[in-house]
Design a protein around this motif. Sequence first.
Motif, PDB file in Angstrom:
ATOM      1  N   VAL A 133      -4.632   2.475   3.082  1.00 14.57           N
ATOM      2  CA  VAL A 133      -3.253   2.954   3.076  1.00 14.57           C
ATOM      3  C   VAL A 133      -2.319   1.786   3.354  1.00 14.57           C
TER       4      VAL A 133
ATOM      5  N   LEU B 193      -5.920  13.650   1.418  1.00 10.03           N
ATOM      6  CA  LEU B 193      -5.875  12.296   1.970  1.00 10.03           C
ATOM      7  C   LEU B 193      -7.271  11.680   2.073  1.00 10.03           C
TER       8      LEU B 193
ATOM      9  N   TYR C 287      -8.608   8.620  -0.022  1.00 10.26           N
ATOM     10  CA  TYR C 287      -8.101   7.255   0.124  1.00 10.26           C
ATOM     11  C   TYR C 287      -8.824   6.510   1.245  1.00 10.26           C
TER      12      TYR C 287
ATOM     13  N   ILE D 222      -5.387   0.290   7.232  1.00 13.85           N
ATOM     14  CA  ILE D 222      -3.947   0.417   7.074  1.00 13.85           C
ATOM     15  C   ILE D 222      -3.302  -0.967   7.086  1.00 13.85           C
TER      16      ILE D 222
ATOM     17  N   LEU E 148      -3.560   4.321  -1.243  1.00 19.81           N
ATOM     18  CA  LEU E 148      -2.330   5.092  -1.122  1.00 19.81           C
ATOM     19  C   LEU E 148      -1.234   4.176  -0.602  1.00 19.81           C
TER      20      LEU E 148
ATOM     21  N   LYS F 157      -9.681   4.658   8.275  1.00 12.73           N
ATOM     22  CA  LYS F 157      -8.959   4.119   7.117  1.00 12.73           C
ATOM     23  C   LYS F 157      -8.362   2.746   7.445  1.00 12.73           C
TER      24      LYS F 157
END
Length: 359
Positions: A149, A143, A146, A178, A59, A176
């Motif tokens: 990100v 969300l 994903y 990032i 994402l 996640k």
Amino acid sequence: MMKKRWMATLLASALIVSLAGCSGRTEESTDESRPVQMQEDTENGNESQNTAETQRKVLIAYFSWADNAILEEDVDATTSPSVIPPGNVQQLAGWVQEETGGDLFSIRVTDPYPSDWDECLERANDERAEDERPELVENVENLDQYDTVFLGYPNWWYGVPMALLSFLEENDFAGKQIYLFCSHGTGGLADSVEIITDAVPDAEISDQIFDCYEEDAASSREEIVRWVQELGYKADSKEDGDTLNLQIGDATLTATLEDNSSAQALKEMLADGPVTLNMQDYENMEKVGSLGQSLPTNDEQITTEAGDLILYQGNSFVIYYAPNSWNFTRLGKINDVNEEELRAILGEGDVTVSLSLAE
């Protein structure tokens, strides 16, 4: 041109207030959530791949001033470029999407910001002083799908727009990966990384951060693409027919065409055979020739570099050998040639250029 930097370590607090704008649209939506903008070719379930052939769903979420402002009629594109679509962070986000094949999501507030910079600055300062969380138009749908990100934002008041915190706190980013990218003034990243880290303590925030000065954002394509590739992502190889030959005197140059409707129309035009253009020099920075027909445009604010191939006003083919900033459509870029070499090949004055598709 001010130098661009991408950071491998977190920066300390900056001393100078900076703000950077972004870009996009101003339309409103009443949906509480909406699908993100999906990359094409999803019918086979294709997801982005890194160089290790590992599939990861990506994402690209970003906040931009221009996506969050209603433009006044008297807004000056020269003095307020960050609020004129496409602005800084949206351009960066688009290039990340092209390279990763991920899904694009713009973070937007229900109450748009002023398009006057001083008024926007005042409101941003008030929101931070009050520790506000502006209401968002929508959120990402599902969300959970994903794993990775890419999060883009401008530096606002030594930190981040408070709407970015609304987005982070309204979603679960636990576990996640990032990656951060930021457009800023002289304040650099300031406290933004620390603020984001505190907002999502269970996420894995990489210390490989891309940042650039707002004035340089429009010309930072190569730098952010290189950053994305060094993180392990690389766009699919171009298909046959995406390479353009340019015959200029005794020199044969190749160029990689863009993935847009304009370049596609040019390919269809050249499918019938080579096209020869008589090109005139303009302002000691470009060669311009008429295509003899109009192609679809995909204009965006661009600062050109040597080797950029541009469509101007739908019917003019332009080879740039020096910088210029304007709303243009990218057609492609000449491969493996620098400004000095290109100037020598093009020569002074008018030049004849033959365009053909590589076999």
